[in-house]
Design an enzyme around this catalytic site. Structure first.
Site, PDB file in Angstrom:
ATOM      1  N   GLY A  21      -3.431   2.909 -17.773  1.00  0.00           N
ATOM      2  CA  GLY A  21      -4.231   1.697 -17.968  1.00  0.00           C
ATOM      3  C   GLY A  21      -3.646   0.666 -18.913  1.00  0.00           C
ATOM      4  O   GLY A  21      -4.386  -0.170 -19.443  1.00  0.00           O
ATOM      5  N   ARG A  30      -3.733   3.823  -4.671  1.00  0.00           N
ATOM      6  CA  ARG A  30      -4.327   4.083  -3.357  1.00  0.00           C
ATOM      7  C   ARG A  30      -4.142   2.856  -2.476  1.00  0.00           C
ATOM      8  O   ARG A  30      -4.209   1.728  -2.960  1.00  0.00           O
ATOM      9  CB  ARG A  30      -5.838   4.334  -3.490  1.00  0.00           C
ATOM     10  CG  ARG A  30      -6.228   5.660  -4.046  1.00  0.00           C
ATOM     11  CD  ARG A  30      -7.742   5.732  -4.161  1.00  0.00           C
ATOM     12  NE  ARG A  30      -8.413   5.620  -2.875  1.00  0.00           N
ATOM     13  CZ  ARG A  30      -8.595   6.625  -2.041  1.00  0.00           C
ATOM     14  NH1 ARG A  30      -8.169   7.827  -2.343  1.00  0.00           N
ATOM     15  NH2 ARG A  30      -9.220   6.441  -0.892  1.00  0.00           N
ATOM     16  N   LEU A  85      -5.665   0.329   0.191  1.00  0.00           N
ATOM     17  CA  LEU A  85      -7.034  -0.104   0.460  1.00  0.00           C
ATOM     18  C   LEU A  85      -7.265  -0.198   1.972  1.00  0.00           C
ATOM     19  O   LEU A  85      -6.365  -0.581   2.724  1.00  0.00           O
ATOM     20  CB  LEU A  85      -7.305  -1.465  -0.177  1.00  0.00           C
ATOM     21  CG  LEU A  85      -7.060  -1.581  -1.683  1.00  0.00           C
ATOM     22  CD1 LEU A  85      -7.523  -2.951  -2.168  1.00  0.00           C
ATOM     23  CD2 LEU A  85      -7.758  -0.482  -2.451  1.00  0.00           C
ATOM     24  N   ASN A 124      -2.315  -7.157  -6.993  1.00  0.00           N
ATOM     25  CA  ASN A 124      -1.707  -5.888  -7.407  1.00  0.00           C
ATOM     26  C   ASN A 124      -0.460  -6.194  -8.231  1.00  0.00           C
ATOM     27  O   ASN A 124       0.172  -7.239  -8.055  1.00  0.00           O
ATOM     28  CB  ASN A 124      -1.296  -5.068  -6.179  1.00  0.00           C
ATOM     29  CG  ASN A 124      -0.693  -3.725  -6.561  1.00  0.00           C
ATOM     30  OD1 ASN A 124      -1.187  -3.041  -7.452  1.00  0.00           O
ATOM     31  ND2 ASN A 124       0.394  -3.345  -5.896  1.00  0.00           N
ATOM     32  N   HIS A 155       3.304  -4.492  -9.182  1.00  0.00           N
ATOM     33  CA  HIS A 155       4.219  -3.432  -8.752  1.00  0.00           C
ATOM     34  C   HIS A 155       5.509  -3.530  -9.584  1.00  0.00           C
ATOM     35  O   HIS A 155       6.026  -4.621  -9.793  1.00  0.00           O
ATOM     36  CB  HIS A 155       4.528  -3.583  -7.261  1.00  0.00           C
ATOM     37  CG  HIS A 155       5.412  -2.493  -6.746  1.00  0.00           C
ATOM     38  ND1 HIS A 155       4.929  -1.222  -6.485  1.00  0.00           N
ATOM     39  CD2 HIS A 155       6.735  -2.463  -6.485  1.00  0.00           C
ATOM     40  CE1 HIS A 155       5.935  -0.465  -6.078  1.00  0.00           C
ATOM     41  NE2 HIS A 155       7.036  -1.186  -6.065  1.00  0.00           N
ATOM     42  N   ASP A 211      -2.619  -7.047   0.925  1.00  0.00           N
ATOM     43  CA  ASP A 211      -3.055  -6.975   2.321  1.00  0.00           C
ATOM     44  C   ASP A 211      -3.015  -5.505   2.744  1.00  0.00           C
ATOM     45  O   ASP A 211      -2.890  -4.627   1.892  1.00  0.00           O
ATOM     46  CB  ASP A 211      -2.233  -7.914   3.226  1.00  0.00           C
ATOM     47  CG  ASP A 211      -0.764  -7.523   3.264  1.00  0.00           C
ATOM     48  OD1 ASP A 211      -0.423  -6.394   2.853  1.00  0.00           O
ATOM     49  OD2 ASP A 211       0.052  -8.342   3.719  1.00  0.00           O
TER      50      ASP A 211
HETATM   51  C1  GAR Z   1       2.648   0.166 -13.657  1.00  0.00           C
HETATM   52  O1  GAR Z   1       4.040   0.218 -13.891  1.00  0.00           O
HETATM   53  C2  GAR Z   1       2.363  -0.475 -12.311  1.00  0.00           C
HETATM   54  O2  GAR Z   1       3.242  -1.522 -11.994  1.00  0.00           O
HETATM   55  C3  GAR Z   1       2.563   0.698 -11.390  1.00  0.00           C
HETATM   56  O3  GAR Z   1       1.963   1.785 -12.058  1.00  0.00           O
HETATM   57  C4  GAR Z   1       2.080   1.571 -13.461  1.00  0.00           C
HETATM   58  C5  GAR Z   1       0.686   1.697 -14.060  1.00  0.00           C
HETATM   59  O4  GAR Z   1       0.758   1.648 -15.467  1.00  0.00           O
HETATM   60  N1  GAR Z   1       1.961   0.470 -10.116  1.00  0.00           N
HETATM   61  C6  GAR Z   1       2.517   0.847  -8.959  1.00  0.00           C
HETATM   62  O5  GAR Z   1       3.553   1.480  -8.887  1.00  0.00           O
HETATM   63  C7  GAR Z   1       1.734   0.427  -7.719  1.00  0.00           C
HETATM   64  N2  GAR Z   1       2.516   0.558  -6.543  1.00  0.00           N
HETATM   65  P1  GAR Z   1      -0.545   1.376 -16.313  1.00  0.00           P
HETATM   66  O6  GAR Z   1      -1.593   2.391 -15.829  1.00  0.00           O
HETATM   67  O7  GAR Z   1      -0.133   1.645 -17.721  1.00  0.00           O
HETATM   68  O8  GAR Z   1      -0.984  -0.037 -16.067  1.00  0.00           O
END
Ligand code: GAR
Length: 205
Positions: free
Chosen positions: A13, A91, A93, A107, A109, A141
């Protein structure tokens, strides 16, 4: 009236925390209406509670995607959410969820999409040997890590990098651009042409 954010998390988080801090200090012109985790052990849930935010756990384990997504949509609607921010929400959507919030789901990434979608993007970048990677905020999307791109930040890869050191630097960039992208989308100072998100003149640069 302030716009209302719904933040979806699965784990640590830290992106949620950066958004919450920036909303509290006025850097983001919105308030966090609800934080929803799909895993009871998500550390971000406790952090949300400590901040006095509305933190809800809706466990997804074993539930059909459509049924689960309807629960989330209901919770978001109950909290009058204007913009949904996926922040480490691991997840896909359903189409039904996406239809409920057209161009209203973002989102983040940890790569320069379309490079390295899916899991372990930082590991993928190191394994491929790229010299630059980074992070991307995009509209969601139905396809994985694929919607129109709102903002990206470039992070150089260093020879001595491990997944941890690289992830740490990417995360710093994530915390910065996610809030900026949220402000742009809430402000409506953009238009979408095909796959391109074009920013108004005063926001460029
Ligand atoms: C982050 O690096 C985010 O970009 C990635 O998960 C991590 C969550 O960290 N998300 C993905 O890989 C989505 N495809 P956080 O819980 O500390 O924000």
């Amino acid at each position: 009236m302030k716009k209302r954010l719904g933040i979806l998390i699965s784990g640590r988080g830290s992106n949620f925390e950066a958004i919450a801090d920036n909303a509290a200090s006025g850097i983001i012109d919105a308030e966090v209406a609800v934080v929803i985790a799909n895993r009871p052990e998500a550390r971000g849930l406790e952090s949300a509670r400590q901040r006095g935010l509305n933190a809800v756990c809706l466990p997804s384990k074993g539930l059909d995607r459509e049924i689960y997504d309807r629960q989330i949509v209901e919770e978001l609607r109950k909290n009058s959410v204007d913009l949904v921010c996926l922040a480490g929400f691991m997840r896909l959507l359903s189409a039904g969820f996406i239809r409920e919030f057209p161009n209203r789901i973002l989102n983040i990434h940890p790569s320069l999409l379309p490079a390295f979608p899916g899991l372990d993007a930082q590991h993928q970048a190191l394994a491929h040997g790229v010299k630059f990677t980074g992070c991307t905020v995009h509209f969601v999307d139905q396809d994985l890590d694929a919607g129109p791109i709102v903002m990206q930040a470039v992070v150089p890869v260093q020879d001595k990098d491990t997944v941890d050191t690289l992830s740490g630097r990417i995360l710093e960039a994530e915390h910065e651009i996610y809030s900026r992208a949220i402000n742009i989308v809430l402000d409506g100072s953009y238009r979408i042409e095909g796959r391109r998100v074009l920013l108004s003149d005063d926001l460029r640069g």
